[in-house]
Write an enzyme that holds these catalytic residues in place. Sequence first.
Site, PDB file in Angstrom:
ATOM      1  N   MET A  76      43.568  76.242  11.951  1.00  0.00           N
ATOM      2  CA  MET A  76      43.030  77.264  11.062  1.00  0.00           C
ATOM      3  C   MET A  76      41.725  77.850  11.611  1.00  0.00           C
ATOM      4  O   MET A  76      41.162  77.347  12.577  1.00  0.00           O
ATOM      5  CB  MET A  76      42.797  76.664   9.678  1.00  0.00           C
ATOM      6  N   ASP A 232      47.699  74.192   9.228  1.00  0.00           N
ATOM      7  CA  ASP A 232      48.236  72.914   9.705  1.00  0.00           C
ATOM      8  C   ASP A 232      48.266  71.832   8.638  1.00  0.00           C
ATOM      9  O   ASP A 232      49.257  71.094   8.513  1.00  0.00           O
ATOM     10  CB  ASP A 232      47.470  72.438  10.947  1.00  0.00           C
TER      11      ASP A 232
END
Length: 478
Positions: A76, A232
């Site tokens: 991210m 994730d």
Amino acid sequence: MYLGLDLGTSGLKGVLIDADQRIVAEATAPLTVSRPRDGWSEQSPADWIAAAEAVLRALPEAARAATEAIGLSGQMHGAVLLDRSDNVLRPCILWNDTRAHREAAELDADPAFRRISGNIVFPGFTAPKLLWLRRHEPALFTQVARVLLPKDYLRLWLTGEHVAEMSDASGTSWLDTGARDWSEALLAATGLDRTAMPRLVEGVAVSGRLRPELARRFGLRPGAVVAGGAGDNAAAAIGLGVVKAGQGFVSLGTSGVLFAANDRYRPDPATAVHSFCHALPGKWHQMGVILAATDALNWFARLAGSEPAALAEALGTLKAPGKTRFLPFLGGERTPLNDAAIRGAFIGLDHATDREAATRAVLEGVTFAIRDCRDALYATGSRIDRLLATGGGAKSDYWLAALATALGTPVARPAAGDYGAAFGAARLAFMAATGAGAEIATPPTIARTFEPVAALTEAFDAGHARYRAAATAIRGLT
């Protein structure tokens, strides 16, 4: 078949599952990180495409041809900067890059950011990176036509579409996390507007379809659906079946994460807990995040001239924390300290400190940092009844026993199999293609559950108190 692609920091992984959610094939390709200056962390998006190509070629030809949908997950907060022709303008500034700490503090001082995004503006988030770029690379900033997150650059390559989804967008500091939409006010604070942002979809939605030339090139099914996917950790939660309030997982990967699913939005920025959208519509989640978990053990293993797994396996049964303490702040810290400048330390070294004692201190230091995350998360009103463990560090019996004891919560290790972000992305692909709901996100079979060691609870409470004192002291020295 349903393909999940997870773009991690150290590698890209692909997992293929069938309609019964059984893994039928997987492949990985390594990635490296460039650190051109202290506190900087970058990758070339071209390397991600090369890794994706390698993974696709490594998957069985017949399975590729039967792939009906693709799901994406990934690291991210990264800033992929594109011009009007979708050319990449510079290397991606990654999640663990702290160059924008001053810009983050400036944005965070504006009450609108915490109020609208529901989170502190951390140095690793995307918005302060753009403010840094505006000030330090102004000529480049004027060329920025679109900002994408890492996995969404893969989506652009796959589909030609500029799309993001809610969980990943939550970590930009530009999302109105409660409303699940971009905030014009927050974008304007960094010199951007909605035209620079990708279209938003939910993680289970269809974001586009595979470009015909890629289908031909890699033998994939023409017109395969590409799902919204997830950041994730949200993708890992889908893989682990962590979708309801009270469910949680602890991830011992490069970074460390304590993740709690929520049925409603629970922002509390003062705790430094991340309050993000989940990959499922109408769901949110919270995370306490530390920047070095297995990364800390890997660092010590290099120093000790050994392998990380060998160091952990040599510890035997759980012991009370010793005098030696380790602070795992190798590149700053997020929850609950929110300090980009703080650095790690060994404290309490003496003549008796040997390799085993130092290894235990490293594992305990990460464990106590995660306990800090638990305390911060509980301050918001969330609770976790039971934890699943994931990541490379979850292979260590000692580490999971320490976590269970320090947190006072059972920690379960799934049976052999991959239930991580790539598997979660494949599940999201299945949902997007078939219309299936959260009921398919079932928890894995458990191989072993680590219960808190009651005889060591007080010792771990005392060890955590010493850790906290050391962390407070070290902030004045860095």
